[in-house]
Design an enzyme around this catalytic site. Sequence first.
Site, PDB file in Angstrom:
ATOM      1  N   LEU A 160      -1.877  -3.597 -14.355  1.00 53.31           N
ATOM      2  CA  LEU A 160      -2.938  -3.278 -13.363  1.00 53.31           C
ATOM      3  C   LEU A 160      -3.680  -1.857 -13.577  1.00 53.31           C
ATOM      4  O   LEU A 160      -2.784  -1.069 -13.650  1.00 53.31           O
ATOM      5  CB  LEU A 160      -2.744  -3.440 -12.138  1.00 53.31           C
ATOM      6  CG  LEU A 160      -3.699  -3.319 -10.837  1.00 53.31           C
ATOM      7  CD1 LEU A 160      -4.492  -4.434 -10.750  1.00 53.31           C
ATOM      8  CD2 LEU A 160      -3.090  -2.967  -9.542  1.00 53.31           C
TER       9      LEU A 160
ATOM     10  N   ASP B  20      -9.989  -0.427   5.802  1.00 52.87           N
ATOM     11  CA  ASP B  20     -10.169  -0.270   7.080  1.00 52.87           C
ATOM     12  C   ASP B  20      -9.432  -0.994   8.304  1.00 52.87           C
ATOM     13  O   ASP B  20      -9.084  -1.993   8.068  1.00 52.87           O
ATOM     14  CB  ASP B  20     -11.649  -0.628   7.325  1.00 52.87           C
ATOM     15  CG  ASP B  20     -12.332   0.112   8.394  1.00 52.87           C
ATOM     16  OD1 ASP B  20     -11.624   0.958   9.048  1.00 52.87           O
ATOM     17  OD2 ASP B  20     -13.614  -0.249   8.847  1.00 52.87           O
TER      18      ASP B  20
ATOM     19  N   HIS C  66      -2.022   4.289   9.612  1.00 53.42           N
ATOM     20  CA  HIS C  66      -2.081   4.876   8.315  1.00 53.42           C
ATOM     21  C   HIS C  66      -0.729   4.905   7.481  1.00 53.42           C
ATOM     22  O   HIS C  66      -0.925   4.119   6.303  1.00 53.42           O
ATOM     23  CB  HIS C  66      -2.294   6.396   8.146  1.00 53.42           C
ATOM     24  CG  HIS C  66      -3.980   6.528   8.868  1.00 53.42           C
ATOM     25  ND1 HIS C  66      -4.814   5.685   8.620  1.00 53.42           N
ATOM     26  CD2 HIS C  66      -4.201   7.526   9.545  1.00 53.42           C
ATOM     27  CE1 HIS C  66      -6.027   6.416   9.218  1.00 53.42           C
ATOM     28  NE2 HIS C  66      -5.643   7.295  10.009  1.00 53.42           N
TER      29      HIS C  66
ATOM     30  N   ARG D 236     -12.685  14.099  10.475  1.00 53.61           N
ATOM     31  CA  ARG D 236     -11.414  13.707  11.452  1.00 53.61           C
ATOM     32  C   ARG D 236     -10.726  14.734  11.953  1.00 53.61           C
ATOM     33  O   ARG D 236     -10.674  15.768  11.251  1.00 53.61           O
ATOM     34  CB  ARG D 236     -10.635  12.424  10.765  1.00 53.61           C
ATOM     35  CG  ARG D 236     -11.611  11.406  10.459  1.00 53.61           C
ATOM     36  CD  ARG D 236     -10.555  10.245   9.976  1.00 53.61           C
ATOM     37  NE  ARG D 236     -11.760   9.047   9.778  1.00 53.61           N
ATOM     38  CZ  ARG D 236     -11.243   7.710   9.869  1.00 53.61           C
ATOM     39  NH1 ARG D 236      -9.701   7.665   9.993  1.00 53.61           N
ATOM     40  NH2 ARG D 236     -11.836   6.814   9.545  1.00 53.61           N
TER      41      ARG D 236
END
Length: 238
Positions: free
Chosen positions: A133, A23, A40, A74
Amino acid sequence: MSFFKKKKKFERVLPRHIAIIMDGNGRWAKKRSLPRSAGHSAGSKNFKTIARYCNKIGLEYLTVYAFSTENWKRPKEEVDNIMNILRDYLKDAKNFKDENIRVKFIGNISQLDEDIRELIDDAERESADATGLRLNIALNYGGRDEITNAVREIVKEKIPYDEITEETVSEHLYTAGQPDPDFIIRPSGEYRLSNYLIWQAAYAEYWFSDVLWPDFGPKDLERAIDDYNHRSRRFGGI
Ligand code: FPP
């Protein structure tokens, strides 16, 4: 001597599964008089840095919130911008293969554009054998939507009502087979879960920070993990 003094860098007890709400991209851009799209892009760059760092320190699972079921509200221009960032990321196969990161998308993928769905299939398939991962990217994801979907699946499979347990529900979530997140991180000064992993978060520890996501670097993550090491997790026991 304290636990930390004895331990060298990266030798802390790592949570098995960290989840992050990425965020603050918009505010990061606003502070610099840049368009939200620049926020972004910076957030996406930081996401790659943090994913690589988590892989390097040996984290097992990282789940990031890239786009929620509510984010469609949005402006179209911003939605398109986030989807294009995702396209670019997915097209760069190096992201997965070379780095030994296994990627999985969680969320209602069926509602996304066909080319993105295909890129997602490719990325998941190409990285399926990676042993590093396990990276979950939550895309068109909502916790309530996920639970609703699980209930529908359970009904469709005609599982007798008295055989339905918490495990049955967990096994029908997008994260089936994965451990619940131990540690949920939300930068940018907001103190809420925003429909993120609401079933899986039942016993998670939380870390909130005022740092905006594009600036939330490995040092901030280390600080958070240090703090996690001081938590006493009792899971309802004593
Ligand atoms: C929240 O910040 C951020 C988003 C809704 C989008 C997050 C997306 C990315 C970081 C790109 C993801 C890319 C990949 C490759 C996974 P905000 O826009 O709500 O910020 P604000 O609250 O400051 O306005």
